[in-house]
Design an enzyme around this catalytic site. Structure first.
Site, PDB file in Angstrom:
ATOM      1  N   ASN A 288     -16.135  26.050   0.942  1.00  0.00           N
ATOM      2  CA  ASN A 288     -17.262  25.715   1.948  1.00  0.00           C
ATOM      3  C   ASN A 288     -16.771  24.014   2.032  1.00  0.00           C
ATOM      4  O   ASN A 288     -16.352  23.817   2.997  1.00  0.00           O
ATOM      5  CB  ASN A 288     -18.429  26.148   1.804  1.00  0.00           C
ATOM      6  CG  ASN A 288     -19.337  25.929   2.874  1.00  0.00           C
ATOM      7  OD1 ASN A 288     -19.100  25.247   3.901  1.00  0.00           O
ATOM      8  ND2 ASN A 288     -20.394  26.387   2.962  1.00  0.00           N
ATOM      9  N   ASP A 289     -17.526  23.417   1.264  1.00  0.00           N
ATOM     10  CA  ASP A 289     -17.659  21.831   1.489  1.00  0.00           C
ATOM     11  C   ASP A 289     -16.210  21.191   1.598  1.00  0.00           C
ATOM     12  O   ASP A 289     -16.284  20.276   2.256  1.00  0.00           O
ATOM     13  CB  ASP A 289     -18.501  21.351   0.351  1.00  0.00           C
ATOM     14  CG  ASP A 289     -19.958  21.829   0.349  1.00  0.00           C
ATOM     15  OD1 ASP A 289     -20.435  22.204   1.587  1.00  0.00           O
ATOM     16  OD2 ASP A 289     -20.732  21.655  -0.642  1.00  0.00           O
ATOM     17  N   VAL A 290     -15.547  21.858   0.652  1.00  0.00           N
ATOM     18  CA  VAL A 290     -13.948  21.158   0.610  1.00  0.00           C
ATOM     19  C   VAL A 290     -13.028  21.413   1.916  1.00  0.00           C
ATOM     20  O   VAL A 290     -12.103  20.769   2.025  1.00  0.00           O
ATOM     21  CB  VAL A 290     -13.261  21.618  -0.620  1.00  0.00           C
ATOM     22  CG1 VAL A 290     -14.103  21.254  -1.903  1.00  0.00           C
ATOM     23  CG2 VAL A 290     -12.813  23.146  -0.566  1.00  0.00           C
ATOM     24  N   VAL A 291     -13.669  22.030   2.886  1.00  0.00           N
ATOM     25  CA  VAL A 291     -13.190  22.218   4.365  1.00  0.00           C
ATOM     26  C   VAL A 291     -14.032  21.774   5.466  1.00  0.00           C
ATOM     27  O   VAL A 291     -13.584  22.121   6.314  1.00  0.00           O
ATOM     28  CB  VAL A 291     -12.707  23.498   4.194  1.00  0.00           C
ATOM     29  CG1 VAL A 291     -11.476  23.956   3.517  1.00  0.00           C
ATOM     30  CG2 VAL A 291     -13.723  24.596   4.215  1.00  0.00           C
ATOM     31  N   ASN A 292     -14.964  21.038   4.939  1.00  0.00           N
ATOM     32  CA  ASN A 292     -16.107  20.662   5.982  1.00  0.00           C
ATOM     33  C   ASN A 292     -15.641  19.386   6.752  1.00  0.00           C
ATOM     34  O   ASN A 292     -15.330  18.265   6.262  1.00  0.00           O
ATOM     35  CB  ASN A 292     -17.319  20.433   5.094  1.00  0.00           C
ATOM     36  CG  ASN A 292     -18.601  20.537   6.373  1.00  0.00           C
ATOM     37  OD1 ASN A 292     -18.132  20.131   7.600  1.00  0.00           O
ATOM     38  ND2 ASN A 292     -19.616  20.500   5.807  1.00  0.00           N
TER      39      ASN A 292
END
Lengths: 463, 103
Positions: free
Chosen positions: A389-393
């Protein structure tokens, strides 16, 4: 055996450890390196047992057997997905051992005759303090990762003040010992205080920040071991402990850089706390979420020519790594190019995803690191985001207001299409909105990652 | 050697170990960071040397016996667990796909 001979054997150990680390520079030699390290450890143990002044008692083999049995069973039985907590646990016991050594040394030296030399006192205090923090901190990290306690930051008002007070209290006790009050209870109190501090220090840190915590605690245990080396005037302890200390510190800094956050922010920021306000705004950012069925996605994949798989902690939780590899095999059988894009902080420890995919027999040349992966997204047809999630935000790139702004991410939004496998639209760990999910090029596939991936593989095969 | 001379020699070794550590570890690829952590985790099990020295000291009383016993047990768990876990991880890193293990 005389001191010189023993010290030469210790030198052999040191060389073995350095070689072990050196061989870790390539997956082809790494395993041999680990054996060399284990051999070096054996040499050190044997040398210590034959050292003059060391009396072998019946307790030693019994204690060693109990510990080894526990370590062996734990290490053999643990699932690869539970690896981070296992490493945390082994780290903790090492720290505990260092603290106990300090306690015993102090007990042996402290009652007069004569004051303890200043530097010996300092090393005893350091190994007691750092070892205890590492012990209890690692146990809390273990409990969080094992979900014995909740992974979210646990905070209360005035927490930092209380933590600071406990820490200063420990330092005060240490100062009392250094200035000549060599009472036993002072060190016991210091250890108790440090244990409490270790617990309180890790509690407010969120589960997603555990890679940083584990590597920091790893460095701590190394430093504690080095400190025992000063107590006992023992070079093998100093060098080995410090090698670990340096390695843990470097990894910690690397992790911080990979998230574009200072270590202080990770440790004291209680990141990932969901306040009522955050939840209210999540999903209210405009745009519609498009959800698709597994069959729709299977068609997208089957007609792609290049697919990039982006795994995250969700893949680990669902234990989907074998199914992911099976899906990649099906795609490759159709002539589709498949690679994996690995973010440095995906998962719960540095390199977590690499180990899981290696367990699933994915050949490591297919795993791409951040920069290499980002160079490929523009010519990728489908990016398959599995539990990340966060690493592709994209907010990390575009939105100055986002808490993760500035963190280097995998630019999946540059590919032709993105499929996000996710349990539900509930906000991710950090409670941060992710505009990727409402991107017109994104479709969501809701459900358990393992089941979804299995369905995709079946779907692609059927086409 | 006098006490101070020993201390200075030890500090020298310590500082050199820091540089050596940074040097070898900066060559480890991100892919192997988990095994690196777990491998260094095993290496700090070297504290077993300190635990054995304490447990084997001549000046034994009840407390030292108990503390030494627990310290040896904890350190042994650290050593054995650390190396075995690392070996399990590294065993899995393969360059080419292999026949799937039957389980």
């Amino acid at each position: 055996m005389g001191t010189n001979a023993v010290n030469l054997l210790y030198l052999v150990t040191i060389v073995c450890f350095v070689l072990a680390l050196k061989f870790l520079s390539s997956p082809a030699t790494a395993r041999r390196g680990n054996w060399i390290g284990a051999f070096g450890m054996t040499v050190a143990i044997v040398a210590t047992l034959v050292k003059s002044g060391v009396h072998i008692s019946w307790e030693m083999p019994v204690a060693a057997a109990i510990g080894s049995a526990f370590g062996l069973v734990g290490a053999r039985r643990v699932k690869m997905t539970a690896m981070p907590q296992m490493v945390a646990l082994f780290n903790g016991v090492g720290g505990g051992a260092a603290a106990l050594v300090a306690l015993a040394e102090f007990h042996e030296l402290a009652p007069p005759p004569g004051r303890i030399q200043g530097d010996i006192s300092v090393s005893i205090l350091l190994s007691a303090l750092i070892g205890s923090i590492s012990f209890s901190g690692s146990l809390i990290a273990f409990a969080k990762l094992q979900e014995l306690i909740k992974g979210r930051p646990i905070t209360y008002p005035g927490q930092k003040l209380v933590n600071a007070a406990v820490f200063l209290g420990c330092l005060g006790l240490g100062a009392a010992i250094l200035t000549g009050s060599e009472k036993q209870w002072l060190l016991w109190a210091l250890i108790a205080g440090a244990l409490v501090f270790g617990v309180m220090f890790v509690l407010p840190i969120g589960g997603a920040d555990m890679p940083v915590v584990i590597s920091l605690l790893n460095a701590f245990t190394g430093l504690a071991a080095a400190a025992t080396g000063f107590e006992l005037s023992n070079n093998v302890l100093i060098v080995s402990g410090m090698l670990v200390g340096a390695s843990g510190t470097m990894l910690t800094l690397l992790m911080g850089r990979a998230m574009n956050r200072s270590i202080a922010n990770v440790l004291f920021g209680a990141f990932g706390q969901v306040s009522a306000g955050d939840v209210a705004t999540a999903g209210a950012g405009g745009g519609t979420v498009r959800s698709a069925t597994a069959d729709d996605v299977a068609v997208m994949l089957a007609y792609a020519s290049k697919v990039v798989i982006v795994p995250g902690y969700g893949m680990a939780v669902a234990q989907a790594q074998h199914d992911v590899h099976a899906l990649a095999d099906v795609l490759e059988a159709k002539g589709i190019e498949v690679t994996y894009a690995i973010h440095p902080v995906a998962g719960r420890m540095p390199g977590h995803m690499n180990v899981l995919l290696a367990e699933a027999n994915v050949p490591y040349p297919q795993l791409k690191e951040l920069d290499e992966a980002n160079a490929e997204f523009s010519r990728t047809d489908v990016s398959l985001v599995i539990g990340a999630n966060d690493v592709v935000n994209p907010d990390a790139r575009n939105n100055h207001g986002s808490p993760i702004y500035g963190m280097p991410i995998l630019n999946v939004d540059q590919s032709q299409a993105t499929v996000v496998l996710k349990r539900s639209m509930a906000p991710g760990f950090a409670g941060i909105e992710n505009p990727l999910f409402v991107d017109p090029k994104t479709v969501m596939l809701f459900g358990d990652a393992k089941e979804s991936v299995a369905k995709l593989a079946a779907g692609v095969k059927a086409l | 050697m006098s006490h101070t001379a020993t201390l200075v020699a030890e500090l020298t070794v310590l500082v050199l170990a820091i540089f050596l550590g940074i040097e070898v570890i900066s060559k480890v690829p991100t892919m192997l960071h988990t095994p690196l952590m777990s491998g260094t985790n095993a290496i700090h099990g070297i504290v077993i040397v300190a635990a054995l020295i304490v447990a084997g000291s001549a000046q034994q009383d009840g407390l030292i016996r108990i503390v030494g016993f627990v310290a040896v047990a904890l350190a042994a768990a650290n050593v054995v667990g650390g190396f075995v876990v690392t070996d399990r991880m590294l065993e899995m890193f393969k360059k080419k796909p292999q026949a799937k293990p039957k389980d």
